[in-house]
Design an enzyme around this catalytic site. Structure first.
Site, PDB file in Angstrom:
ATOM      1  N   THR A   1     -24.753   9.112 -11.700  1.00 41.96           N
ATOM      2  CA  THR A   1     -23.973   9.341 -12.894  1.00 41.96           C
ATOM      3  C   THR A   1     -22.733   8.435 -12.701  1.00 41.96           C
ATOM      4  OG1 THR A   1     -22.550  11.007 -11.960  1.00 41.96           O
ATOM      5  CG2 THR A   1     -24.532  11.642 -12.978  1.00 41.96           C
TER       6      THR A   1
ATOM      7  N   ASN B   1     -20.575  22.368 -17.271  1.00 42.18           N
ATOM      8  CA  ASN B   1     -20.984  21.197 -16.499  1.00 42.18           C
ATOM      9  C   ASN B   1     -19.823  20.338 -16.248  1.00 42.18           C
ATOM     10  OD1 ASN B   1     -22.644  18.764 -15.820  1.00 42.18           O
ATOM     11  ND2 ASN B   1     -21.345  18.170 -17.432  1.00 42.18           N
TER      12      ASN B   1
ATOM     13  N   LEU C   1     -19.575   9.624 -12.344  1.00 45.54           N
ATOM     14  CA  LEU C   1     -18.903  10.363 -11.000  1.00 45.54           C
ATOM     15  C   LEU C   1     -19.378   9.543  -9.691  1.00 45.54           C
ATOM     16  CD1 LEU C   1     -16.853  12.485 -10.114  1.00 45.54           C
ATOM     17  CD2 LEU C   1     -18.733  13.985 -10.131  1.00 45.54           C
TER      18      LEU C   1
ATOM     19  N   ASP D   1     -10.033  19.949 -23.524  1.00 45.91           N
ATOM     20  CA  ASP D   1      -9.688  19.823 -22.040  1.00 45.91           C
ATOM     21  C   ASP D   1     -10.257  21.257 -21.418  1.00 45.91           C
ATOM     22  OD1 ASP D   1      -8.863  19.964 -19.460  1.00 45.91           O
ATOM     23  OD2 ASP D   1      -7.031  18.690 -19.742  1.00 45.91           O
TER      24      ASP D   1
ATOM     25  N   ILE E   1     -24.354  14.104 -16.188  1.00 44.05           N
ATOM     26  CA  ILE E   1     -25.526  15.091 -16.377  1.00 44.05           C
ATOM     27  C   ILE E   1     -25.194  15.912 -17.486  1.00 44.05           C
ATOM     28  CG2 ILE E   1     -25.958  17.637 -15.226  1.00 44.05           C
ATOM     29  CD1 ILE E   1     -24.988  16.313 -12.755  1.00 44.05           C
TER      30      ILE E   1
ATOM     31  N   TYR F   1     -13.480  20.988  -3.256  1.00 44.35           N
ATOM     32  CA  TYR F   1     -14.618  20.790  -3.990  1.00 44.35           C
ATOM     33  C   TYR F   1     -15.736  22.055  -3.962  1.00 44.35           C
ATOM     34  CZ  TYR F   1     -18.560  18.637  -6.389  1.00 44.35           C
ATOM     35  OH  TYR F   1     -19.843  18.598  -7.358  1.00 44.35           O
TER      36      TYR F   1
HETATM   37  N1  NAP Z   1     -23.303  13.309  -9.914  1.00 43.72           N
HETATM   38  C1  NAP Z   1     -23.821  14.474  -8.989  1.00 43.72           C
HETATM   39  O1  NAP Z   1     -24.211  13.741  -7.907  1.00 43.72           O
HETATM   40  C2  NAP Z   1     -23.452  15.690  -8.914  1.00 43.72           C
HETATM   41  C3  NAP Z   1     -24.155  16.492  -7.842  1.00 43.72           C
HETATM   42  C4  NAP Z   1     -23.804  17.769  -7.844  1.00 43.72           C
HETATM   43  C5  NAP Z   1     -22.860  18.410  -8.879  1.00 43.72           C
HETATM   44  N2  NAP Z   1     -22.586  17.690  -9.782  1.00 43.72           N
HETATM   45  C6  NAP Z   1     -21.696  18.218 -10.749  1.00 43.72           C
HETATM   46  O2  NAP Z   1     -22.300  18.010 -12.027  1.00 43.72           O
HETATM   47  C7  NAP Z   1     -21.106  18.103 -12.974  1.00 43.72           C
HETATM   48  C8  NAP Z   1     -21.206  16.812 -13.589  1.00 43.72           C
HETATM   49  O3  NAP Z   1     -20.811  15.676 -12.938  1.00 43.72           O
HETATM   50  P1  NAP Z   1     -21.165  14.171 -13.321  1.00 43.72           P
HETATM   51  O4  NAP Z   1     -21.668  13.413 -12.265  1.00 43.72           O
HETATM   52  O5  NAP Z   1     -22.100  14.067 -14.272  1.00 43.72           O
HETATM   53  O6  NAP Z   1     -19.820  13.633 -13.725  1.00 43.72           O
HETATM   54  P2  NAP Z   1     -19.220  12.391 -14.760  1.00 43.72           P
HETATM   55  O7  NAP Z   1     -20.376  11.419 -14.735  1.00 43.72           O
HETATM   56  O8  NAP Z   1     -17.761  12.154 -14.229  1.00 43.72           O
HETATM   57  O9  NAP Z   1     -19.165  13.107 -16.028  1.00 43.72           O
HETATM   58  C9  NAP Z   1     -18.331  14.239 -16.566  1.00 43.72           C
HETATM   59  C10 NAP Z   1     -18.116  14.634 -17.826  1.00 43.72           C
HETATM   60  O10 NAP Z   1     -17.303  15.849 -18.001  1.00 43.72           O
HETATM   61  C11 NAP Z   1     -16.216  15.544 -18.639  1.00 43.72           C
HETATM   62  N3  NAP Z   1     -14.934  15.780 -18.161  1.00 43.72           N
HETATM   63  C12 NAP Z   1     -14.233  15.854 -17.020  1.00 43.72           C
HETATM   64  N4  NAP Z   1     -12.953  16.505 -16.774  1.00 43.72           N
HETATM   65  C13 NAP Z   1     -12.966  16.955 -18.117  1.00 43.72           C
HETATM   66  C14 NAP Z   1     -12.190  18.129 -18.614  1.00 43.72           C
HETATM   67  N5  NAP Z   1     -11.070  18.433 -18.021  1.00 43.72           N
HETATM   68  N6  NAP Z   1     -12.236  18.711 -19.903  1.00 43.72           N
HETATM   69  C15 NAP Z   1     -13.581  18.248 -20.743  1.00 43.72           C
HETATM   70  N7  NAP Z   1     -14.563  17.427 -20.049  1.00 43.72           N
HETATM   71  C16 NAP Z   1     -14.083  16.926 -18.917  1.00 43.72           C
HETATM   72  C17 NAP Z   1     -15.979  13.792 -18.877  1.00 43.72           C
HETATM   73  O11 NAP Z   1     -15.390  13.336 -19.858  1.00 43.72           O
HETATM   74  P3  NAP Z   1     -14.001  12.927 -20.196  1.00 43.72           P
HETATM   75  O12 NAP Z   1     -13.402  12.263 -18.912  1.00 43.72           O
HETATM   76  O13 NAP Z   1     -13.758  12.181 -21.420  1.00 43.72           O
HETATM   77  O14 NAP Z   1     -13.171  14.187 -20.305  1.00 43.72           O
HETATM   78  C18 NAP Z   1     -17.505  13.480 -18.712  1.00 43.72           C
HETATM   79  O15 NAP Z   1     -17.947  13.758 -19.800  1.00 43.72           O
HETATM   80  C19 NAP Z   1     -20.043  18.171 -12.277  1.00 43.72           C
HETATM   81  O16 NAP Z   1     -19.230  19.596 -12.303  1.00 43.72           O
HETATM   82  C20 NAP Z   1     -20.214  17.907 -10.905  1.00 43.72           C
HETATM   83  O17 NAP Z   1     -19.604  18.555  -9.772  1.00 43.72           O
HETATM   84  C21 NAP Z   1     -22.594  16.375  -9.810  1.00 43.72           C
END
Ligand code: NAP
Length: 255
Positions: free
Chosen positions: A190, A90, A192, A63, A17, A155
């Site tokens: 994504t 995010n 995740l 981080d 995202i 969560y």
């Molecule tokens: N995907 C969904 O369906 C969904 C739905 C509802 C809400 N969300 C929320 O949306 C947000 C993003 O989710 P996503 O699905 O895009 O996740 P993602 O695909 O896992 O991407 C996560 C991003 O955050 C970075 N990150 C993780 N831990 C970090 C840390 N400690 N410090 C700095 N950067 C960090 C990762 O890079 P590095 O690992 O290199 O640090 C990556 O760039 C989250 O808050 C999640 O809870 C997602």
């Protein structure tokens, strides 16, 4: 060019995202700082977005669960771009399904630190700069912060906390012209989401089932959430603050 020469920080901007947000803001002429831990992916994404332009993207290794690193990254962004107009909090993680008995308090603390304290701390460090630009805070929470989810108590609690923070700060900062809103994504395709599916017996079947939860029969893509964030970061949403914007493709309807 709806964000021309304005500066935004996207935590977790290297993938998923956050990466979609960075792309949209850069395409609109923005100065974008993406923060994540992994240097290789972050630098590659920043290079790619700067090459595509017309905006500029800077990678900062950070981080976000370490407040001192986050504070330094905010300062570095302002030093580089001369201003800050928006912080998109995010970066976050959804652990695999875990019952409350299996969730240790240490696990809870560290998820709280990553998903919520980083959002609070980021806002704290950004606000002095946002006062100057009458900027915006955008928190990426989740629909499950209001709906709940099976075996995801830690969560869901962190996501609900982000929503409470959004509303409280909207009240506190409204007089300074700072708007504070949250986006509550449902299911977004994504890394995740795919990592979660990979923990199950039939990953492809699980992803198919998740797609069918939305009235459109598909998940959101990261860019769609990015465009929602752009709306909240610009004058197009000038009367919106304290909003928990449901971006779930209708998944919560029709029960
Ligand atoms: N995907 C969904 O369906 C969904 C739905 C509802 C809400 N969300 C929320 O949306 C947000 C993003 O989710 P996503 O699905 O895009 O996740 P993602 O695909 O896992 O991407 C996560 C991003 O955050 C970075 N990150 C993780 N831990 C970090 C840390 N400690 N410090 C700095 N950067 C960090 C990762 O890079 P590095 O690992 O290199 O640090 C990556 O760039 C989250 O808050 C999640 O809870 C997602």
């Amino acid at each position: 060019m709806r964000f021309e020469q304005r500066a935004v920080i996207v935590t977790g901007g290297s993938k998923g995202i956050g990466s979609g947000c960075a792309e949209v803001f850069c395409r609109e002429g923005g100065l974008v700082a993406i923060l994540s831990r992994g240097r290789e992916a972050g630098e590659a994404r920043a290079r790619e977005l700067t090459e595509a332009g017309p905006g500029r993207c800077l990678f900062l290794q950070c981080d976000v669960s370490q407040p001192a690193e986050l504070e330094a990254a905010v300062a570095r962004t302002v030093a580089e771009f001369g201003r800050l107009d928006c912080l998109i909090s995010n970066a976050g993680w959804h652990p695999p399904a875990t019952s409350i008995e299996e969730t240790s308090l240490d696990d809870l603390q560290s998820l709280l630190q990553l998903n919520f304290i980083s959002t609070f701390a980021g806002a704290k460090f950004a606000v002095p700069h946002l006062r100057k630009t009458r900027g915006t805070l955008i928190n990426i929470a989740s629909m499950v912060g209001v709906l709940g989810q099976d075996r995801a108590a830690a969560y869901c609690s962190t996501k609900a906390a982000q929503i409470g923070l959004t509303k409280a700060l909207a009240v506190e900062l409204g007089g300074d012209g700072i708007r504070v809103n949250a986006i509550l994504p449902g299911n977004v395709d994504t890394p995740l989401m795919r990592d979660w599916a990979a923990t199950l017996e039939d990953p492809a079947g699980a992803l198919k089932r998740v797609e069918q939860l939305q009235v459109f029969g598909r998940m959101a893509n990261a860019e769609e959430i990015g465009r929602t964030a752009l709306f909240l970061a610009t004058e197009d949403s000038s009367f919106l603050t304290g909003v928990a914007l449901e971006a779930d493709g209708g998944a919560s309807l029709d029960y």
